[in-house]
Write a protein that holds these residues in place. Structure first.
Motif, PDB file in Angstrom:
ATOM      1  N   TYR A  20      52.040  99.956  40.344  1.00 26.98           N
ATOM      2  CA  TYR A  20      51.232 101.011  40.619  1.00 26.98           C
ATOM      3  C   TYR A  20      49.782 100.449  39.847  1.00 26.98           C
ATOM      4  N   SER A  21      49.545  99.778  39.269  1.00 21.54           N
ATOM      5  CA  SER A  21      48.368  98.975  39.063  1.00 21.54           C
ATOM      6  C   SER A  21      47.655  98.885  40.462  1.00 21.54           C
ATOM      7  N   SER A  22      46.251  98.760  40.217  1.00 24.36           N
ATOM      8  CA  SER A  22      45.265  98.744  41.401  1.00 24.36           C
ATOM      9  C   SER A  22      44.282  98.026  41.174  1.00 24.36           C
ATOM     10  N   GLU A  23      43.588  97.697  42.306  1.00 19.19           N
ATOM     11  CA  GLU A  23      42.186  96.770  42.459  1.00 19.19           C
ATOM     12  C   GLU A  23      41.340  97.618  43.269  1.00 19.19           C
ATOM     13  N   LEU A  24      40.015  97.331  42.851  1.00 18.31           N
ATOM     14  CA  LEU A  24      38.913  97.717  43.774  1.00 18.31           C
ATOM     15  C   LEU A  24      38.089  96.720  44.298  1.00 18.31           C
ATOM     16  N   ASN A  25      37.982  96.288  45.335  1.00 18.17           N
ATOM     17  CA  ASN A  25      37.044  95.135  45.983  1.00 18.17           C
ATOM     18  C   ASN A  25      35.886  95.342  46.337  1.00 18.17           C
ATOM     19  N   VAL A  26      34.785  94.748  46.124  1.00 17.32           N
ATOM     20  CA  VAL A  26      33.696  95.232  46.811  1.00 17.32           C
ATOM     21  C   VAL A  26      32.884  94.073  47.244  1.00 17.32           C
ATOM     22  N   ASN A  27      32.515  93.861  48.614  1.00 18.70           N
ATOM     23  CA  ASN A  27      32.190  92.590  49.362  1.00 18.70           C
ATOM     24  C   ASN A  27      30.599  92.836  49.511  1.00 18.70           C
ATOM     25  N   ALA A  28      30.003  91.700  49.551  1.00 18.31           N
ATOM     26  CA  ALA A  28      28.486  91.827  50.082  1.00 18.31           C
ATOM     27  C   ALA A  28      27.807  93.029  49.166  1.00 18.31           C
ATOM     28  N   LEU A  29      27.617  92.563  48.007  1.00 17.81           N
ATOM     29  CA  LEU A  29      27.333  93.788  47.024  1.00 17.81           C
ATOM     30  C   LEU A  29      26.009  94.052  47.247  1.00 17.81           C
ATOM     31  N   GLU A  30      25.401  95.393  47.113  1.00 17.88           N
ATOM     32  CA  GLU A  30      24.265  95.774  47.519  1.00 17.88           C
ATOM     33  C   GLU A  30      23.517  96.443  46.088  1.00 17.88           C
ATOM     34  N   LEU A  31      22.314  96.482  45.756  1.00 17.82           N
ATOM     35  CA  LEU A  31      21.841  97.105  44.648  1.00 17.82           C
ATOM     36  C   LEU A  31      22.348  98.366  44.533  1.00 17.82           C
ATOM     37  N   ASP A  32      22.537  99.121  45.442  1.00 20.87           N
ATOM     38  CA  ASP A  32      22.874 100.501  45.316  1.00 20.87           C
ATOM     39  C   ASP A  32      24.316 100.743  44.745  1.00 20.87           C
ATOM     40  N   ASP A  33      24.914  99.492  44.775  1.00 20.67           N
ATOM     41  CA  ASP A  33      26.523  99.670  44.291  1.00 20.67           C
ATOM     42  C   ASP A  33      26.443  99.607  42.803  1.00 20.67           C
ATOM     43  N   SER A  34      25.263  99.472  42.163  1.00 21.21           N
ATOM     44  CA  SER A  34      25.334  99.702  40.685  1.00 21.21           C
ATOM     45  C   SER A  34      25.731 101.015  40.253  1.00 21.21           C
ATOM     46  N   ALA A  35      26.993 101.076  39.544  1.00 21.21           N
ATOM     47  CA  ALA A  35      27.152 102.414  39.107  1.00 21.21           C
ATOM     48  C   ALA A  35      28.437 102.236  38.266  1.00 21.21           C
ATOM     49  N   LEU A  36      28.999 103.217  37.724  1.00 17.83           N
ATOM     50  CA  LEU A  36      30.320 103.406  36.826  1.00 17.83           C
ATOM     51  C   LEU A  36      31.236 103.433  37.997  1.00 17.83           C
ATOM     52  N   TYR A  37      32.249 102.492  37.807  1.00 18.48           N
ATOM     53  CA  TYR A  37      33.500 102.760  38.553  1.00 18.48           C
ATOM     54  C   TYR A  37      34.584 103.371  37.756  1.00 18.48           C
ATOM     55  N   LEU A  38      35.002 104.439  38.321  1.00 16.82           N
ATOM     56  CA  LEU A  38      36.156 105.082  37.522  1.00 16.82           C
ATOM     57  C   LEU A  38      37.525 105.311  38.315  1.00 16.82           C
ATOM     58  N   CYS A  39      38.517 104.835  37.882  1.00 19.87           N
ATOM     59  CA  CYS A  39      40.154 104.880  38.095  1.00 19.87           C
ATOM     60  C   CYS A  39      40.597 106.090  37.378  1.00 19.87           C
ATOM     61  N   ALA A  40      41.460 106.879  38.064  1.00 21.85           N
ATOM     62  CA  ALA A  40      42.345 107.966  37.688  1.00 21.85           C
ATOM     63  C   ALA A  40      43.652 107.630  38.132  1.00 21.85           C
ATOM     64  N   SER A  41      44.749 107.861  37.359  1.00 24.95           N
ATOM     65  CA  SER A  41      46.119 107.920  37.764  1.00 24.95           C
ATOM     66  C   SER A  41      46.778 109.437  37.860  1.00 24.95           C
ATOM     67  N   SER A  42      47.614 109.545  38.509  1.00 29.93           N
ATOM     68  CA  SER A  42      48.380 110.892  38.575  1.00 29.93           C
ATOM     69  C   SER A  42      49.770 110.503  39.152  1.00 29.93           C
ATOM     70  N   LEU A  43      50.484 111.681  39.171  1.00 26.13           N
ATOM     71  CA  LEU A  43      51.689 111.616  39.676  1.00 26.13           C
ATOM     72  C   LEU A  43      51.855 112.440  41.251  1.00 26.13           C
ATOM     73  N   SER A  85      37.210  97.905  49.522  1.00 23.57           N
ATOM     74  CA  SER A  85      38.758  98.026  49.835  1.00 23.57           C
ATOM     75  C   SER A  85      39.234  98.095  48.407  1.00 23.57           C
ATOM     76  N   GLY A  86      40.672  98.333  48.687  1.00 24.30           N
ATOM     77  CA  GLY A  86      41.517  98.164  47.410  1.00 24.30           C
ATOM     78  C   GLY A  86      43.077  97.886  47.720  1.00 24.30           C
ATOM     79  N   LEU A  87      43.615  97.652  46.720  1.00 23.94           N
ATOM     80  CA  LEU A  87      45.168  97.275  46.682  1.00 23.94           C
ATOM     81  C   LEU A  87      45.910  98.002  45.660  1.00 23.94           C
ATOM     82  N   GLN A  88      47.014  98.401  45.894  1.00 27.38           N
ATOM     83  CA  GLN A  88      48.126  99.015  44.586  1.00 27.38           C
ATOM     84  C   GLN A  88      49.192  98.171  44.883  1.00 27.38           C
ATOM     85  N   PHE A  89      49.677  97.714  43.585  1.00 24.65           N
ATOM     86  CA  PHE A  89      50.711  96.771  43.512  1.00 24.65           C
ATOM     87  C   PHE A  89      51.943  97.645  42.971  1.00 24.65           C
TER      88      PHE A  89
END
Lengths: 112, 115
Positions: free
Chosen positions: A72-95, A65-69
Motif C-alpha cells: 500500500y505504499s505509493s509513488e507519484l511520478n511527474v514527467n516533463a517537469l514544468e516550472l508550475d509544477d513547483s509545489a508541496l506534494y502531499l500524500c494522505a492515507s486512509s482506510l 502518474s502513480g503507482l500503489q504497491f
C-alpha cells in the motif's frame, strides 16, 4: 504525528526532467491520495489509489502518474517537469472510503 | 459543483481572545465538511468533521464549528486563542458521497496570534 512518511522532503529539478516521489501509508491503511499544494493555495486533489488501482483523478494532465504497491505504499511520478509544477506534494492515507485522512509532511519540489 | 470559499485570507487575534474563521460552501446535496490545520513544516491535521449528525461539531484543541444550511456556512470558532493556534486553516468539502479522500480545499486562512 501520523504514520505517513514521504520522501524526499525536498527536491530540486530542472524543467523537462522526471521526478518520483514516495509515500508510505499508515499501518492498516489501503488507500492513498496525492495532493499538490502551490504556494499560498489550498491542496488540490491529484489522484487516489485503492488496493493498487487508480480510484479517481483530479484535473491533472497524464504526465502525472502513480503507482500503489502490495504493501500500500505509493509513488507519484511527474514527467516533463514544468516550472508550475513547483509545489508541496502531499500524500494522505486512509482506510477504504473513510473520509478521515492522515497526511504526511510533504515533499517540496522546486523546478528551475 | 461543490466548492468552499474562505472569506478571510488572514486573521489576527490577541492571545486569550475569540477566534472566528469563516467558510461558505456550495453543494448540491448535504455535504461532508471538514476543517484542517497546517502548522509550518508539518502535515495537515484534521480538526473536526461534519456529517449531518449534529449541526454543532466539536473538534480537537477547543475548536468547534457550526453548520448552517440556510446560510451555507461552516465557520470555525474557538473561545480563547492560544499562541500555539497560529497556523494555516483550511475549510474542506468532500464532493463525492461516500468516496473519501477526494477532497476540495479552500484557499486557506492564516491565523496569527499576538501575545
Amino acid at each position: 504525528e501520523t504514520g505517513v512518511t514521504q520522501s524526499p522532503t525536498h527536491l530540486i529539478k530542472t524543467r523537462g526532467q522526471q521526478v518520483t516521489l514516495r509515500c508510505s501509508s499508515q499501518s492498516g491503511h489501503n488507500t492513498v491520495s496525492w495532493y499538490q499544494q502551490a504556494l499560498g493555495q489550498g491542496p488540490q486533489f491529484i489522484f487516489q489509489y485503492y488496493r493498487e488501482e487508480e480510484n479517481g483523478r483530479g484535473n491533472f494532465p497524464p504526465r502525472f502518474s502513480g503507482l500503489q504497491f502490495p504493501n500500500y505504499s505509493s509513488e507519484l511520478n511527474v514527467n516533463a517537469l514544468e516550472l508550475d509544477d513547483s509545489a508541496l506534494y502531499l500524500c494522505a492515507s486512509s482506510l477504504g472510503a473513510d473520509e478521515k485522512l492522515f497526511f504526511g509532511s510533504g515533499t517540496q519540489l522546486s523546478v528551475l | 459543483a461543490q466548492s468552499v470559499t474562505q472569506l478571510d485570507s488572514h486573521v489576527s487575534v490577541s492571545e486569550g481572545t475569540p477566534v472566528l474563521l469563516r467558510c461558505n460552501y456550495s453543494s448540491s446535496y448535504s455535504p461532508s465538511l471538514f476543517w484542517y490545520v497546517q502548522h509550518p513544516n508539518k502535515g495537515l491535521q484534521l480538526l473536526l468533521k461534519y456529517t449531518s449528525a449534529a449541526t454543532l461539531v466539536k473538534g480537537i484543541n477547543g475548536f468547534e464549528a457550526e453548520f448552517k444550511k440556510s446560510e451555507t456556512s461552516f465557520h470555525l470558532t474557538k473561545p480563547s486563542a492560544h499562541m500555539s493556534d497560529a497556523a494555516e486553516y483550511f475549510c474542506v468539502v468532500s464532493p463525492f458521497y461516500n468516496q473519501g479522500g477526494k477532497l476540495i480545499f479552500g484557499q486557506g486562512t492564516e491565523l496569527s496570534v499576538k501575545p
